[in-house]
Design a protein around this motif. Structure first.
Motif, short mmCIF file in Angstrom:
data_model
loop_
_atom_site.label_atom_id
_atom_site.label_comp_id
_atom_site.label_asym_id
_atom_site.label_seq_id
_atom_site.Cartn_x
_atom_site.Cartn_y
_atom_site.Cartn_z
N THR A 150 -9.26 23.44 6.20
CA THR A 150 -8.58 22.46 5.37
C THR A 150 -7.54 21.78 6.22
N GLU B 132 -6.91 3.95 -0.39
CA GLU B 132 -6.75 5.41 -0.40
C GLU B 132 -8.11 6.10 -0.33
N LEU C 132 -7.79 13.24 8.78
CA LEU C 132 -7.84 11.83 8.36
C LEU C 132 -6.76 11.06 9.11
N PHE D 21 -3.07 9.89 8.06
CA PHE D 21 -2.67 10.50 6.79
C PHE D 21 -2.40 11.99 7.00
N ILE D 22 -3.49 12.77 7.11
CA ILE D 22 -3.26 14.18 7.41
C ILE D 22 -3.68 14.49 8.85
N PHE E 170 0.82 -1.21 0.00
CA PHE E 170 0.00 0.00 0.00
C PHE E 170 0.85 1.26 0.00
N LEU E 171 0.16 2.38 -0.10
CA LEU E 171 0.84 3.65 -0.26
C LEU E 171 2.00 3.88 0.72
N PRO E 172 1.82 3.63 2.03
CA PRO E 172 2.94 3.90 2.93
C PRO E 172 4.19 3.08 2.57
N LEU F 255 -1.40 12.53 -3.56
CA LEU F 255 -1.10 11.12 -3.82
C LEU F 255 -0.49 10.96 -5.21
N LYS G 253 -5.41 24.48 8.77
CA LYS G 253 -5.37 25.56 7.80
C LYS G 253 -6.79 26.01 7.45
N VAL H 297 -5.57 2.86 3.98
CA VAL H 297 -4.40 2.85 3.08
C VAL H 297 -4.54 1.82 1.95
N ARG H 298 -5.38 0.84 2.13
CA ARG H 298 -5.50 -0.18 1.08
C ARG H 298 -6.14 0.39 -0.17
N PHE I 263 -8.14 6.94 7.39
CA PHE I 263 -7.71 6.82 6.00
C PHE I 263 -7.41 5.35 5.76
#
Ligand code: B1M
Lengths: 212, 486
Positions: B203, B283, B233, B236-237, A58-60, A107, B207, B280-281, B278
């Motif tokens: 955001t 996104e 999230l 992630f963020i 996955f992404l990470p 991404l 922000k 990750v699998r 989030f």
């Protein structure tokens, strides 16, 4: 395991310290920068890219490997002649004016960097002129636009129009993506491609820059 | 006793709030809006205009928390009280701003049209458990630049319930405010009887954009209620831990409250959000994830601790169609949110990560909401003590179907959902055509549509709404609104 295979594996494991150490070792053993780059770093990243596409990782995992790749690349860079600095090509990306959604764009940017492209990320809320001006100034062959709002999709067609106006259509390829846009919309506004997701965006860039 | 759910104890709430405040006061956040920076600087914050950076002060935050109303009401287009957003009162509103529409007839996803939107307004008008309309999706048959305001226009023209909405740009605020003024008649009347709630998003991470911070200020100027919709999230963020995500959510939401209260102290606000984990699998930002729902309930606890009314995007699903996943994620969210006492619960009708709306799902969800509303009435004694009399009667008669006690309490004690939730025995179900959930939902949509009566808003006001909207459409080169809009 031979040194380059070991290096490639460390990159796939996302171990940046080991990649740096093994890169130094390979150089000390007299291998050329080009050899190390092609046969360990890029080949390792290709494995990662394929495994990501196959949804095995996955992404990470990709991010960790990309960071490891850069740890090696930084050591190799000074050894390349200026013109030979390995770059697979430059891509300007950003979220269009009026739109703040930047997660998808980020991404795309991460994945392109991971694939070895030089990415000039203009952030979000980017006016049409800035995309085109930056691409021209930086010699980028591709502009990638992201939009998540129906109200900001029209900015994409403004970028297409600007490219046309400046006679750059076709020379600078335009890729668009984001939840409200589609293949049909890309065709309608004269963009060169629509990327459904970040992986697709990399595939399109690969295709346009004719590398695999 | 009203049943509740709690994920945080007081000590943890206090630590999270202290950290959130610390982020605002020590580290600061970015606000890309000169007008907002000026307000904050005048209010005592430490502002670096060139870096768009603000550090808040504790006093500023306390003053904002002091002036923000503890609750408020929404009034329908006729000016009648419709939604009470205070205390532990629970109200449902459909999910909002979907890009896509799941066509019940074909089972395919497509872009929504004006006709779909009007159908939506009609059916939501007759739904007993959905307190307000939201501007649920974006008709694709008008110019993109009016895609936010046009929904509000259709809602105000065809429906009576108050509207949960929001603008996508700075410019659209003007027309969206004018439409409301046309309904109410004056700024003072709009202030006295709020008609809409605007969603405004910081955001993440930490922000505020030019657009959304300006929306906060503009709403405050007209006393239009705002719900703050931060979307950290996890992993992630935002930090991957739920506590870390809550700290960030607290900082982001408090920053919005300060901005709105500086712009106009006393402006109604909702302590809201749409945080998510989030995945990750894929996104994606799953709204139906159990952790997402836990974060929602937990920040609502924080909002309540701060004495503020609350909102969450929680009764919705990430399924792509009206299937078991849609039902389970929506009910889990709706149940938790009701137990948490969230005042404005957004989500019914929504699928696919807030991006696809389904009318069939909306009618199913209406029944889910009805059940949760019953649930939070809790278990109370109703003529039960002493109980010997009831049991003597039961043993004597063999049943209590027509006992006085049953007749007195059946309706308030036993909520009967339907017709979408099926409780027929098998033979009756078969006799009535072995209808699937989709078929029952679609029949219910038709029934609600047939029962719809046009909004009682006076014709001259409706005419004015159309005049305003037509003028706005002309600015973008559309000389006429779609014919079916009126
Ligand atoms: C160059 O080539 C390419 C190729 C592929 C490309 C590409 C470019 N760009 C993207 N891709 C593709 O690859 C990516 C990876 O696979 C994918 O990217 P995505 O971005 O699609 O996917 C991400 C990985 C995850 N997905 C996302 O990040 C978007 C998720 C949703 C829920 C969403 C989020 C997170 C947010 N939002 Co907003 N938000 C929604 C979104 C609903 C949805 N499901 O799309 C949507 C898009 N938002 C909406 C709205 C209304 C808004 N949002 C707003 C704000 C926000 C947050 C700040 C809270 C947050 C963004 C945080 C951030 N830093 O980006 C406001 C925006 C203001 C503005 N002017 O921009 C505001 C206007 C709300 C308000 N009133 O304030 C709706 C749009 C309605 C419409 N018709 O346009 C919305 C559908 C949600 C909803 N139902 O309300 C692909 O699309």
């Amino acid at each position: 395991m031979d040194l380059l295979a070991n290096l490639s594996q460390s990159l796939q494991d996302g171990d940046d310290e080991k990649v740096a150490a093994l890169t130094k070792e390979a150089l000390a053993a007299g291998m050329s920068a080009k050899q190390i780059l092609d046969n360990a770093l890029i080949s390792g990243m290709t494995v990662i890219g394929n495994r990501f596409k196959a949804h095995e990782i996955f992404l990470p995992d990709v991010l960790l490997s990309a960071r490891a790749m850069y740890a090696g690349l930084e050591l190799l860079k000074p050894l390349f002649l200026k013109d030979d600095i390995p770059s697979r090509g430059k891509v300007v990306v950003g979220t269009v004016q009026g739109d703040l959604h930047d997660i998808g764009k980020n991404l795309v940017s991460i994945m392109l960097k991971g694939a070895g492209y030089e990415v000039i990320d203009l952030g979000n809320d980017v006016p049409p002129e800035r995309f085109v001006d930056t691409a021209v100034a930086q010699g980028a062959a591709i502009i990638g636009l992201s939009a998540l709002l129906t109200t900001t999709m029209p900015v994409m067609s403004q970028v297409a129009a600007l490219l046309k106006e400046r006679g750059l259509t076709g020379r600078i390829k335009l890729i668009i993506g984001g939840a409200p846009v589609s293949d049909a919309y890309a065709r309608e506004i004269g963009a060169d491609a629509y990327g459904f997701d970040a992986v697709k965006a990399v595939e399109i860039v690969d295709r346009f820059l004719m590398r695999q | 006793m009203r049943p509740t759910v709690a994920f945080l104890n007081r000590e943890l709430i206090e630590r999270i709030v202290a950290e959130g405040r610390d982020i605002l006061c020590r580290m600061g956040i970015a606000i890309h809006n000169p007008a907002a920076l000026k307000l904050l600087s005048d209010g005592g914050a430490v502002v670096d205009v060139s870096r768009h950076h603000v550090r808040f002060t504790s006093d500023l935050i306390d003053r904002a928390l002091g002036s923000a109303p503890k609750g408020f009401k929404l009034y329908d287009v006729m000016g009648e009280e419709a939604v009470d957003l205070s205390g532990d009162r629970v109200n449902y509103t459909p999910g909002s701003a979907a890009l896509n529409f799941l066509d019940g007839a074909t089972g395919l996803m497509r872009r929504p049209t004006t006709a779909d939107y009007i159908r939506y307004v009609r059916i939501v008008s007759g739904m007993p458990h959905i307190a307000s309309q939201s501007t649920a999706f974006i008709p694709g048959d008008v110019h993109e630049k009016i895609s936010d305001s046009y929904r509000l226009y259709l809602s105000l023209l065809h429906g009576e319930k108050p509207v949960v909405t929001g603008t996508f740009t700075i410019d659209s605020f003007e027309i969206m405010k004018d439409l409301q003024l046309a309904v109410r008649g004056s700024e003072a009347a709009l202030k006295a009887k709020p008609l809409t709630v605007f969603s405004c998003c910081p955001t993440s991470p930490l922000k505020w954009s030019t657009v959304t911070s300006q929306n906060v200020i503009d709403c405050a100027r007209y006393h239009i209620p705002v719900e703050f919709v931060a979307m950290p999230l996890s992993g992630f963020i935002a930090p991957v831990t739920l506590v870390g995500t809550l700290i960030q959510h607290t900082a982001e939401t408090l920053s919005g409250i300060v901005l709105s209260q500086l712009a106009n102290p006393g402006t109604p606000i909702l302590y809201g959000g749409s945080p998510a984990i989030f995945d990750v699998r894929y996104e994606t930002t799953p709204m139906g994830a159990v952790e997402t729902e836990m974060i929602d309930c937990a920040y609502a606890e924080i909002g309540k601790y701060l004495g503020l009314p609350t909102q969450a995007y929680i009764a919705l699903s990430d399924a792509k169609q009206l299937d078991a996943q849609a039902g389970l994620e929506t009910s889990m969210g709706a149940t938790l949110a009701a137990l948490a006492g969230i005042n404005n619960i957004s989500g019914p009708g929504m699928l696919d990560f807030e991006s696809c709306f389904s009318l069939e799902k909306l009618v199913v969800d209406n029944e889910i909401c009805g059940m949760t509303l019953r649930m939070i009435q809790g278990i109370e004694p109703k003529g039960d003590f002493p109980s010997l009399g009831h049991f003597t009667e039961l043993v004597r008669e063999g049943h209590l179907l027509i006992s006085k006690h049953t007749r007195r309490y059946r309706q308030e004690e036993i909520h009967l959902p339907g017709p979408v939730i099926d409780r027929a025995n098998r033979s009756r179900w078969a006799e009535e055509g072995s209808k699937t959930l989709m078929e029952r939902a679609s029949a219910e949509i038709n029934r609600l549509e047939a029962a719809y009566t046009p909004s009682r808003l006076p014709d001259d006001v409706k005419g004015e709404l159309t005049r305003l909207m037509t003028a706005e459409a002309r600015r973008y080169g559309m000389d006429k609104l779609p014919r079916e809009s009126r």
